[in-house]
Design an enzyme around this catalytic site. Structure first.
Site, PDB file in Angstrom:
ATOM      1  CE1 TYR A 107      -4.255  -1.640   0.690  1.00  0.00           C
ATOM      2  CE2 TYR A 107      -2.833  -3.149   1.894  1.00  0.00           C
ATOM      3  CZ  TYR A 107      -4.048  -2.859   1.302  1.00  0.00           C
ATOM      4  OH  TYR A 107      -5.054  -3.792   1.327  1.00  0.00           O
ATOM      5  CE1 TYR A 146      -1.742  -7.295   3.756  1.00  0.00           C
ATOM      6  CE2 TYR A 146      -2.512  -6.723   1.549  1.00  0.00           C
ATOM      7  CZ  TYR A 146      -2.717  -6.787   2.920  1.00  0.00           C
ATOM      8  OH  TYR A 146      -3.895  -6.339   3.462  1.00  0.00           O
ATOM      9  NE  ARG A 156      -6.302 -10.820   4.414  1.00  0.00           N
ATOM     10  CZ  ARG A 156      -7.366 -10.113   3.999  1.00  0.00           C
ATOM     11  NH1 ARG A 156      -7.381  -8.811   4.125  1.00  0.00           N
ATOM     12  NH2 ARG A 156      -8.427 -10.705   3.506  1.00  0.00           N
ATOM     13  CG  HIS A 159      -7.690  -7.733  -0.069  1.00  0.00           C
ATOM     14  ND1 HIS A 159      -6.482  -8.300   0.295  1.00  0.00           N
ATOM     15  CD2 HIS A 159      -7.812  -6.593   0.667  1.00  0.00           C
ATOM     16  CE1 HIS A 159      -5.904  -7.542   1.225  1.00  0.00           C
ATOM     17  NE2 HIS A 159      -6.692  -6.495   1.457  1.00  0.00           N
ATOM     18  CG  HIS A 161      -9.640  -2.526   1.509  1.00  0.00           C
ATOM     19  ND1 HIS A 161      -9.908  -3.159   2.707  1.00  0.00           N
ATOM     20  CD2 HIS A 161      -8.329  -2.756   1.248  1.00  0.00           C
ATOM     21  CE1 HIS A 161      -8.807  -3.742   3.155  1.00  0.00           C
ATOM     22  NE2 HIS A 161      -7.830  -3.513   2.284  1.00  0.00           N
TER      23      HIS A 161
END
Length: 241
Positions: A107, A146, A156, A159, A161
């Site tokens: 991110y 990640y 994870r 994905h 959000h």
């Protein structure tokens, strides 16, 4: 003037239990006492209004809206679908926002210290308004998986959000979408908090070759269902609305 109808209460049986020790951060975040049931007031059954003047021309295009000197690295994808209420009616002119990691799984956030590099041409955020039929459309790159410090070797799944405002604060939904065929989905401790396989399926974006752009972008379809009004039909009109 009559009070607008309330919204359907959430079906708690379809949501994860708040306290799930296998998902470690839920331990501190979960309430210790039973939830209180309150009648919905005007502050819950009304909400913000958004218009096209609130959006930029590239807000829905994450490939271009942060680019400095070229396109971001990664698999180019389209994520599209409809926002519906639980009575299958479209929710038009509502704000849909997304945020995600880049193709390496990182991110653009100062607290993300994963060793994957920051992509200088990718911001990871986008927003759009649904049209009259509740349809929305984003162009982006597929996020990478990640690692996270839940257990020694948890990862994870890829994905995105998603935040949807709906027509009121009662309809506000924040969720995640996963991608069909990802082997990390069934072994993710967060996904494992979901009560049944149908709930997992509803959070999985499906490959959509009909919307894929040849030699450009693979498409995934993801419909989003919000709560509908608890209204009574009387002589072909919504009584009380």
């Amino acid at each position: 003037m009559s009070k607008p109808a309330e919204y359907h209460q959430r079906d708690r049986s379809r949501h994860p239990v708040a306290y799930t020790p296998g998902y470690k951060t839920s331990v501190a975040r979960s309430p210790r006492l039973a939830l209180i049931s309150l009648e919905q007031s005007a502050s819950e059954i009304t909400g913000p209004t958004f218009g096209h003047n609130d959006l930029g021309p590239l807000d829905h295009d994450l490939i271009k809206n942060y680019a400095k000197d070229g396109d971001p690295i990664g698999e180019r994808i389209i994520v599209h679908g409809r926002v519906l209420d639980e009575n299958a009616r479209p929710v038009p002119n509502t704000l849909v926002e997304i945020w995600q990691a880049n193709a390496g799984g990182r991110y653009r956030h100062k607290k993300d210290t994963y060793l994957a590099p920051i992509d200088p041409n990718f911001g990871g955020c986008g927003r759009t308004l649904t049209d009259a039929n509740g349809y929305y459309f984003f162009r982006t790159v597929k996020p990478g998986a990640y690692p996270w410090r839940n257990l020694v070797n948890n990862w994870r799944p890829a994905h995105i959000h998603v935040s949807v405002f709906g027509h009121s604060f009662s309809q506000r939904l924040i969720t995640q979408l996963y991608f069909e065929g990802d082997p990390l989905i069934p072994i993710c401790p967060i996904v494992q908090t979901l009560p049944d396989a149908d709930a997992v399926d509803q959070l999985t974006a499906k490959l959509d070759l009909n919307a894929t752009i040849p030699l450009d972008s693979i498409a995934y379809k993801f419909d989003i269902v919000l709560r509908g009004r608890r209204s009574t039909l009387f002589e072909n009109r919504l009584e009380g609305n």
